[in-house]
Design an enzyme around this catalytic site. Structure first.
Site, PDB file in Angstrom:
ATOM      1  N   CYS A  84      39.007  41.018  26.707  1.00  0.00           N
ATOM      2  CA  CYS A  84      40.422  41.336  26.424  1.00  0.00           C
ATOM      3  C   CYS A  84      41.086  40.315  25.500  1.00  0.00           C
ATOM      4  O   CYS A  84      42.004  40.655  24.770  1.00  0.00           O
ATOM      5  CB  CYS A  84      41.205  41.503  27.717  1.00  0.00           C
ATOM      6  SG  CYS A  84      41.129  40.090  28.810  1.00  0.00           S
TER       7      CYS A  84
ATOM      8  N   LYS B 102      40.945  37.425  43.349  1.00  0.00           N
ATOM      9  CA  LYS B 102      42.007  37.135  42.390  1.00  0.00           C
ATOM     10  C   LYS B 102      43.024  38.251  42.383  1.00  0.00           C
ATOM     11  O   LYS B 102      42.607  39.406  42.339  1.00  0.00           O
ATOM     12  CB  LYS B 102      41.375  36.993  40.997  1.00  0.00           C
ATOM     13  CG  LYS B 102      42.346  36.812  39.871  1.00  0.00           C
ATOM     14  CD  LYS B 102      41.622  36.808  38.558  1.00  0.00           C
ATOM     15  CE  LYS B 102      42.664  36.772  37.457  1.00  0.00           C
ATOM     16  NZ  LYS B 102      42.171  37.216  36.195  1.00  0.00           N
TER      17      LYS B 102
ATOM     18  N   LYS C  97      38.831  41.617  41.955  1.00  0.00           N
ATOM     19  CA  LYS C  97      39.932  41.311  41.042  1.00  0.00           C
ATOM     20  C   LYS C  97      40.855  42.519  40.983  1.00  0.00           C
ATOM     21  O   LYS C  97      40.434  43.619  40.630  1.00  0.00           O
ATOM     22  CB  LYS C  97      39.377  40.983  39.655  1.00  0.00           C
ATOM     23  CG  LYS C  97      40.461  40.808  38.604  1.00  0.00           C
ATOM     24  CD  LYS C  97      39.878  40.331  37.289  1.00  0.00           C
ATOM     25  CE  LYS C  97      40.964  40.267  36.225  1.00  0.00           C
ATOM     26  NZ  LYS C  97      40.428  39.802  34.937  1.00  0.00           N
TER      27      LYS C  97
ATOM     28  N   SER D 185      48.391  32.996  36.819  1.00  0.00           N
ATOM     29  CA  SER D 185      49.509  32.578  35.984  1.00  0.00           C
ATOM     30  C   SER D 185      50.877  32.922  36.571  1.00  0.00           C
ATOM     31  O   SER D 185      51.794  32.108  36.537  1.00  0.00           O
ATOM     32  CB  SER D 185      49.365  33.188  34.593  1.00  0.00           C
ATOM     33  OG  SER D 185      49.290  34.603  34.672  1.00  0.00           O
TER      34      SER D 185
ATOM     35  N   ARG E 230      45.099  48.227  33.031  1.00  0.00           N
ATOM     36  CA  ARG E 230      43.715  47.950  33.428  1.00  0.00           C
ATOM     37  C   ARG E 230      43.343  48.618  34.763  1.00  0.00           C
ATOM     38  O   ARG E 230      42.395  48.228  35.414  1.00  0.00           O
ATOM     39  CB  ARG E 230      43.514  46.437  33.572  1.00  0.00           C
ATOM     40  CG  ARG E 230      43.863  45.626  32.348  1.00  0.00           C
ATOM     41  CD  ARG E 230      43.064  44.344  32.312  1.00  0.00           C
ATOM     42  NE  ARG E 230      43.670  43.284  31.541  1.00  0.00           N
ATOM     43  CZ  ARG E 230      43.829  43.282  30.216  1.00  0.00           C
ATOM     44  NH1 ARG E 230      43.449  44.328  29.505  1.00  0.00           N
ATOM     45  NH2 ARG E 230      44.374  42.252  29.609  1.00  0.00           N
TER      46      ARG E 230
ATOM     47  N   CYS F 270      34.648  37.829  29.087  1.00  0.00           N
ATOM     48  CA  CYS F 270      35.415  39.080  29.046  1.00  0.00           C
ATOM     49  C   CYS F 270      35.774  39.382  27.599  1.00  0.00           C
ATOM     50  O   CYS F 270      35.530  38.568  26.721  1.00  0.00           O
ATOM     51  CB  CYS F 270      36.678  38.959  29.901  1.00  0.00           C
ATOM     52  SG  CYS F 270      37.434  40.567  30.253  1.00  0.00           S
TER      53      CYS F 270
ATOM     54  N   CYS G  85      39.309  45.209  28.252  1.00  0.00           N
ATOM     55  CA  CYS G  85      38.215  44.300  28.610  1.00  0.00           C
ATOM     56  C   CYS G  85      36.846  44.828  28.201  1.00  0.00           C
ATOM     57  O   CYS G  85      35.841  44.543  28.857  1.00  0.00           O
ATOM     58  CB  CYS G  85      38.253  44.005  30.102  1.00  0.00           C
ATOM     59  SG  CYS G  85      39.804  43.237  30.610  1.00  0.00           S
TER      60      CYS G  85
HETATM   61  C1  PBG Z   1      40.559  38.272  31.574  1.00  0.00           C
HETATM   62  C2  PBG Z   1      41.314  37.495  32.577  1.00  0.00           C
HETATM   63  C3  PBG Z   1      42.637  37.634  33.005  1.00  0.00           C
HETATM   64  C4  PBG Z   1      42.908  36.558  33.833  1.00  0.00           C
HETATM   65  C5  PBG Z   1      41.750  35.810  33.928  1.00  0.00           C
HETATM   66  N1  PBG Z   1      40.764  36.409  33.151  1.00  0.00           N
HETATM   67  C6  PBG Z   1      43.679  38.604  32.621  1.00  0.00           C
HETATM   68  C7  PBG Z   1      43.627  40.010  32.993  1.00  0.00           C
HETATM   69  O1  PBG Z   1      42.748  40.507  33.691  1.00  0.00           O
HETATM   70  O2  PBG Z   1      44.537  40.689  32.524  1.00  0.00           O
HETATM   71  C8  PBG Z   1      44.236  36.272  34.470  1.00  0.00           C
HETATM   72  C9  PBG Z   1      44.485  34.863  34.849  1.00  0.00           C
HETATM   73  C10 PBG Z   1      45.894  34.534  35.172  1.00  0.00           C
HETATM   74  O3  PBG Z   1      46.798  35.384  35.246  1.00  0.00           O
HETATM   75  O4  PBG Z   1      46.143  33.341  35.359  1.00  0.00           O
HETATM   76  N2  PBG Z   1      40.093  39.494  31.951  1.00  0.00           N
END
Ligand code: PBG
Length: 331
Positions: A123, A255, A201, A282, A223, A121, A131
């Site tokens: 970002c 996700k 996602k 997270s 996003r 990615c 991204c």
């Molecule tokens: C990158 C990405 C993200 C996460 C995984 N790959 C962040 C986003 O999309 O903002 C998030 C993972 C997490 O919150 O643990 N695009």
């Protein structure tokens, strides 16, 4: 007074019987540990919102990987934080970029003893935090240019592949990203390399702490023009997954995990034989850590219950910041 003849509790008294009849079991080889890598030497920079997680310099990453190895995890997934960010995320497309160096270092030390996935990615690498490549839309707003981003995605994928990554995990939610990567990889001799697509996602607020970890919060906007609307019909997730499979994805991801177990279950049921991953993100991690610090919940019990629930919903693979702890708890 009549007493029940049917008794569900009969199978619950003895622990041995409970274990015998349970269908869901956790094991370390299903767990993937996300790790953050940055420049420098001897750096273990704590991530405030994610206690126990660090931005690691490559030497520290290698130590961490060596420590993780005997736990028998499914693998690790690497996120790079480059020294310099720019408009297109050049570092991620360079053979000397942070991720390329990190993958080479881990592979040099551990070879095929540890599976190394990479998040594909932009970002983390762009100064604007989006991204992909930014363009001005007819309405005057900045947005990610889908097709220009695809070209760069292929470049980034080849950098990861040449560095020795075992699985590529594109997370940018661009249309056509799997096909573009697959074609590019196949052309350059990487037709054996699996792609784990972040297929469904969502534009989720549960990514908050990650954006501190990776320094990837968008500088303006959000996003929502590329990640899925949490309120979208579940059928939209089916379309996302279907397309990614048609384009050649090998593993499908949903996700976040906990607020989207309905989607995990649906994808599991609809696409037999396809490995399904779920990302225990997270924010899901930080909430439990915060409550644990206050003495409000029992971390180990809550985590094992959550991971069991994600598995029961149908995930074969779980990306989780607890992968190390969970492997130890399960041992
Ligand atoms: C990158 C990405 C993200 C996460 C995984 N790959 C962040 C986003 O999309 O903002 C998030 C993972 C997490 O919150 O643990 N695009």
């Amino acid at each position: 007074m009549s007493f029940p003849a049917v008794r569900l509790r009969r199978l619950r008294y003895e622990p041995a019987i409970r274990r015998m009849v349970q269908e869901t079991s956790l094991s370390p080889e299903r767990l993937i540990l996300p790790l953050f890598v940055r420049s420098g030497q001897n750096v273990r920079q704590p991530i405030a919102a994610m206690p126990g997680n660090f931005q690691l310099s490559i030497d520290e990453l290698v130590k961490e990987a060596e420590e993780v190895c005997p736990l028998g995890l499914g693998g690790i997934i690497l996120f790079g934080i480059p020294e310099k960010k720019d408009a297109v995320g050049s570092d991620s497309m360079s053979g000397d970029g942070i991720i390329a160096q990190a993958v080479r270092a881990v592979k040099q030390t551990l070879g095929n003893k540890l599976l190394v996935m990479t998040d594909v990615c932009f970002c983390e690498y762009t100064d604007h935090g989006h991204c992909g490549v930014i363009q001005k839309m007819p309405n005057g707003c900045n947005d990610v240019d889908n097709d220009a981003t695809l070209e760069n995605l292929v470049k980034q994928s080849l950098v990861h592949a040449r560095a020795g990554a075992d699985v590529l995990a594109p997370s940018g939610m661009m249309d056509g990203m799997i096909q573009a990567m697959r074609t590019g990889l196949d052309r350059e001799g990487f037709s054996h390399l699996p792609i784990m697509s972040y297929a469904a996602k969502y534009a989720s607020s549960f990514y908050g702490p990650f954006r501190e970890a990776a320094g990837s919060a968008p500088q303006c906007g959000d996003r929502r023009s590329y990640q899925m609307d949490p309120a979208a019909s579940a059928g939209q997730a089916v379309r996302e997954v279907q397309l990614d499979l048609q384009e050649g994805a090998d593993i499908i991801m949903v996700k976040p995990a906990l607020a989207y177990l309905d989607i995990v279950r649906m994808v599991r049921d609809r696409f037999e034989g396809v490995p399904v991953a779920a990302y225990n993100v997270s924010g899901e991690f930080s909430m439990v850590k915060a409550a644990t610090e206050r003495g409000w919940i029992d971390e180990k019990a809550v985590v094992l219950e959550s991971l069991t629930a994600i598995t029961r919903a149908g995930a074969n693979i779980i990306l989780t910041y607890w992968a190390k702890d969970a492997a130890k708890w399960l041992a």
